[in-house]
Write a protein that holds these residues in place. Structure first.
Motif, PDB file in Angstrom:
ATOM      1  N   UNK A 194       5.956  -7.411  12.125  1.00  0.00           N
ATOM      2  CA  UNK A 194       6.592  -6.091  12.040  1.00  0.00           C
ATOM      3  C   UNK A 194       5.549  -5.002  11.803  1.00  0.00           C
ATOM      4  N   UNK A 195       5.873  -3.750  12.206  1.00  0.00           N
ATOM      5  CA  UNK A 195       4.929  -2.641  12.115  1.00  0.00           C
ATOM      6  C   UNK A 195       5.049  -1.850  10.813  1.00  0.00           C
ATOM      7  N   UNK A 196       6.097  -2.120  10.019  1.00  0.00           N
ATOM      8  CA  UNK A 196       6.295  -1.330   8.799  1.00  0.00           C
ATOM      9  C   UNK A 196       5.093  -1.461   7.854  1.00  0.00           C
ATOM     10  N   UNK A 197       4.661  -0.332   7.286  1.00  0.00           N
ATOM     11  CA  UNK A 197       3.545  -0.353   6.339  1.00  0.00           C
ATOM     12  C   UNK A 197       3.959  -0.848   4.969  1.00  0.00           C
ATOM     13  N   UNK A 198       5.267  -0.799   4.672  1.00  0.00           N
ATOM     14  CA  UNK A 198       5.730  -1.231   3.349  1.00  0.00           C
ATOM     15  C   UNK A 198       6.359  -2.618   3.381  1.00  0.00           C
ATOM     16  N   UNK A 199       6.049  -3.382   4.408  1.00  0.00           N
ATOM     17  CA  UNK A 199       6.658  -4.706   4.527  1.00  0.00           C
ATOM     18  C   UNK A 199       6.125  -5.655   3.457  1.00  0.00           C
ATOM     19  N   UNK A 200       7.044  -6.396   2.822  1.00  0.00           N
ATOM     20  CA  UNK A 200       6.638  -7.398   1.828  1.00  0.00           C
ATOM     21  C   UNK A 200       6.505  -8.775   2.449  1.00  0.00           C
ATOM     22  N   UNK A 201       7.374  -9.101   3.402  1.00  0.00           N
ATOM     23  CA  UNK A 201       7.314 -10.435   3.986  1.00  0.00           C
ATOM     24  C   UNK A 201       8.540 -10.735   4.822  1.00  0.00           C
ATOM     25  N   UNK A 202       8.758 -12.048   5.034  1.00  0.00           N
ATOM     26  CA  UNK A 202       9.835 -12.509   5.897  1.00  0.00           C
ATOM     27  C   UNK A 202      10.569 -13.657   5.201  1.00  0.00           C
ATOM     28  N   UNK A 203      11.849 -13.722   5.453  1.00  0.00           N
ATOM     29  CA  UNK A 203      12.661 -14.835   4.947  1.00  0.00           C
ATOM     30  C   UNK A 203      13.188 -15.635   6.130  1.00  0.00           C
TER      31      UNK A 203
END
Length: 563
Positions: A194-203
């Protein structure tokens, strides 16, 4: 003061699919080849950004401080520097734009001015602006001019990550793919970042076919791949999806599902209820058990004993099996396992022991002789040669005759062991014609007589030891004479109570004197005549005694003592 920085140029080439063909595409970059999110930096020898830049390069961050000219060919004062970057902001959301420095600074988003600090200063000035960046690609531009004195500038753009500020869901992860290794039983998932700068991760979520995804994820990761090593190897189908989540706690919708069908290495349940349903020699020994879900066949094993070794003797699609190969009379151990469509076999069932019955009857007993005696008859016969002989049955009865038929009406008088070839049959010898035969029975209860209905019958006429004095009719006493146990050489007498009787007189027949002689007087209704000789027959009478000295008519009976 801001430290001087030097940045290197960078370039990236990625692969994409277009119309099913493999092509190449490049991330948007400046003429200097700067790859987003690296800035393209241009130096101008004026404060109006006019003309051709004196220098163009790449800068990973806007954080500069110069003392004197910032580049060759530029003056120490009255110069301009422009930073530009175009990047994908993913789902967008709230951002903080912050600028700090001395002299003129302007910040643009997609050409729209958002910060304007455009004046010659001798001290540091700063400004922060919070705004919402729409989803997708956008261009940031920072213009800086130094008129005189110290040249310093810094700029940052950072996502706001508090739950109150940011309520924008991340974009749905794209490009989810799965590969399944049938050897290891593991599923390898991959997806695009993903391109989001505030991404924490994936589930990562997994569900069985036909049911909803659970509330709890299977796993969480900051990467763009996951290996599921916990898939049950049952042959069932499963689906996966991935959801992105950011630092504010926002979670994207699920990606498009991808599915796998697992290899089946799970054995069916162990068959229960194993039992023998038939043991006949003709059909063979038959086994039956409870059906097992998912089983398409069953394997039947046999061993000479409970501890094995077990050998496969057959397979069947039904919960039953006929073993027609076992030797009749031999005991075997059996067990069964269930097999599913993938060839997985269950653990073996409990072991049961049984044998195929022998349906072949013994041969006929021969050589029977019947000798009349004073107590009945003495029987003797030849030993039967049947290998699995288990017992003899003595059949005795009376001969029934009429004008057209002479028959033997018999009953089983005694069961004898195989080491016996004679028998004394006790009965009151009264001159009747009697019939006898000996039946051979094996250890599977096969009877020669019951199978053939052709016994070797021998008839003989009894001696007649009946007393010459007949018993009168109308006696109030009913006498029963019995031999309580073979070998005791005694007779037990029992009779009914007679009203008004003061006692009872017991008589025994004496064949020498041809008369009944007094044996005992008693007030009881029972008497035991002990000390008799085996192989003899005795006859008795009992009368009731009254107070006036009279006796009733006697009740009579007799008993034979076999040797």
């Amino acid at each position: 003061m801001f430290p001087a920085r030097r940045t290197a140029t960078a370039a990236t080439v990625v692969l994409a699919t277009a119309g099913g063909l493999l092509t190449t595409a490049t991330t948007p970059a400046s003429a200097a080849g700067c790859t987003s999110p690296v800035y393209t930096r241009q130096f101008f020898a004026n404060t109006t950004f006019s003309g051709t830049p004196k220098r163009t390069d790449c800068d990973s961050a806007v954080a500069e401080s110069w003392s004197g000219a910032p580049a060759t060919g530029l003056p120490a004062d009255n110069f301009g520097v422009r930073w530009t970057v175009t990047r994908d902001f993913g789902s967008g959301g709230p951002f903080s734009l912050a600028v700090r420095g001395q002299d003129g600074m302007r910040v643009y988003l997609d050409g729209s001015r958002r910060i304007d600090l455009w004046k010659n200063t001798s001290s540091t000035v700063w400004r922060t602006v919070n705004l919402t960046v729409p989803p997708g690609k956008h261009t940031l531009r920072v213009d800086y001019v130094n008129w005189t004195g110290t040249a310093a500038v810094s700029f940052t753009y950072t996502p706001l990550t508090s739950a109150t500020a940011d309520q924008v869901k991340p974009l749905v992860p794209a490009g989810l793919a799965v590969s399944y290794d049938r050897t290891t039983g593991r599923a390898q998932l991959t997806w695009a970042r993903n391109k989001e700068m505030d991404l924490s991760g994936y589930r990562v979520y997994r569900r069985a076919q036909g049911v909803a995804f659970p509330a709890a994820p299977l796993a969480a990761t900051t990467g763009t791949s996951y290996t599921d090593s916990t898939l049950p190897v049952t042959g069932a189908a499963y689906a996966y999806e991935v959801r992105a989540y950011d630092k504010a706690g926002n979670t994207s919708y699920g990606s498009a599902d991808v599915a796998v069908t697992t290899v089946d290495r799970t054995a069916p349940a162990v068959p229960g209820g194993l039992q023998v349903t038939d043991t006949s020699e003709h059909d063979g020994l038959r086994l039956g058990w409870n059906p097992v879900a998912q089983a398409v066949s069953y394997r039947v094993y046999r061993a000479p004993g409970a501890d094995g070794p077990f050998s496969l003797i057959g397979s069947t699609g039904e919960p039953s099996f006929r073993d027609g190969t076992g030797t009749p009379g031999v005991t075997y151990a059996y067990r069964v396992s269930a097999v599913d469509a993938a060839g997985n076999a269950s653990a073996p069932s409990v072991v049961i022991m049984d044998r195929r019955w022998d349906d072949t009857p013994p041969s006929a007993v021969t050589g029977l002789t019947v000798t009349p005696t004073g107590y009945g008859f003495h029987l003797a016969w030849d030993a039967n040669p049947t290998p699995d002989l288990a017992r003899y049955a003595v059949y005795a009865g009376r001969v029934i005759s009429d004008e057209d038929l002479k028959a033997c009406e018999v009953y089983a008088a005694e069961w004898l062991s195989t080491d016996t070839t004679s028998y004394d049959y006790a009965t009151l010898p009264d001159g009747e014609e009697r019939c006898f035969f000996i039946d051979a029975v094996d250890d599977d209860w096969n009877s020669h007589y019951e199978w053939t209905r052709s016994p070797n019958i021998v008839t003989a006429t009894e001696q007649d030891t009946t007393p010459s004095v007949p018993a009168p009719e109308g006696a109030p006493i009913s006498l029963d004479a019995t031999v309580p146990q073979r070998g005791l050489a005694q007779v037990e007498l029992n009779w009914n109570h007679v009203a008004d009787a003061t006692g009872y007189q017991v008589y025994r027949w004496n064949p020498q004197t041809t008369a009944y002689e007094k044996l005992a007087q008693t007030t009881q209704t029972t008497y035991v005549d002990a000390g008799l000789t085996e192989g003899t027959t005795h006859y008795y009478r009992v009368t009731a005694l009254y107070a006036d000295g009279s006796e009733s008519a006697p009740g009579a009976d007799g008993a034979a003592l076999a040797p």
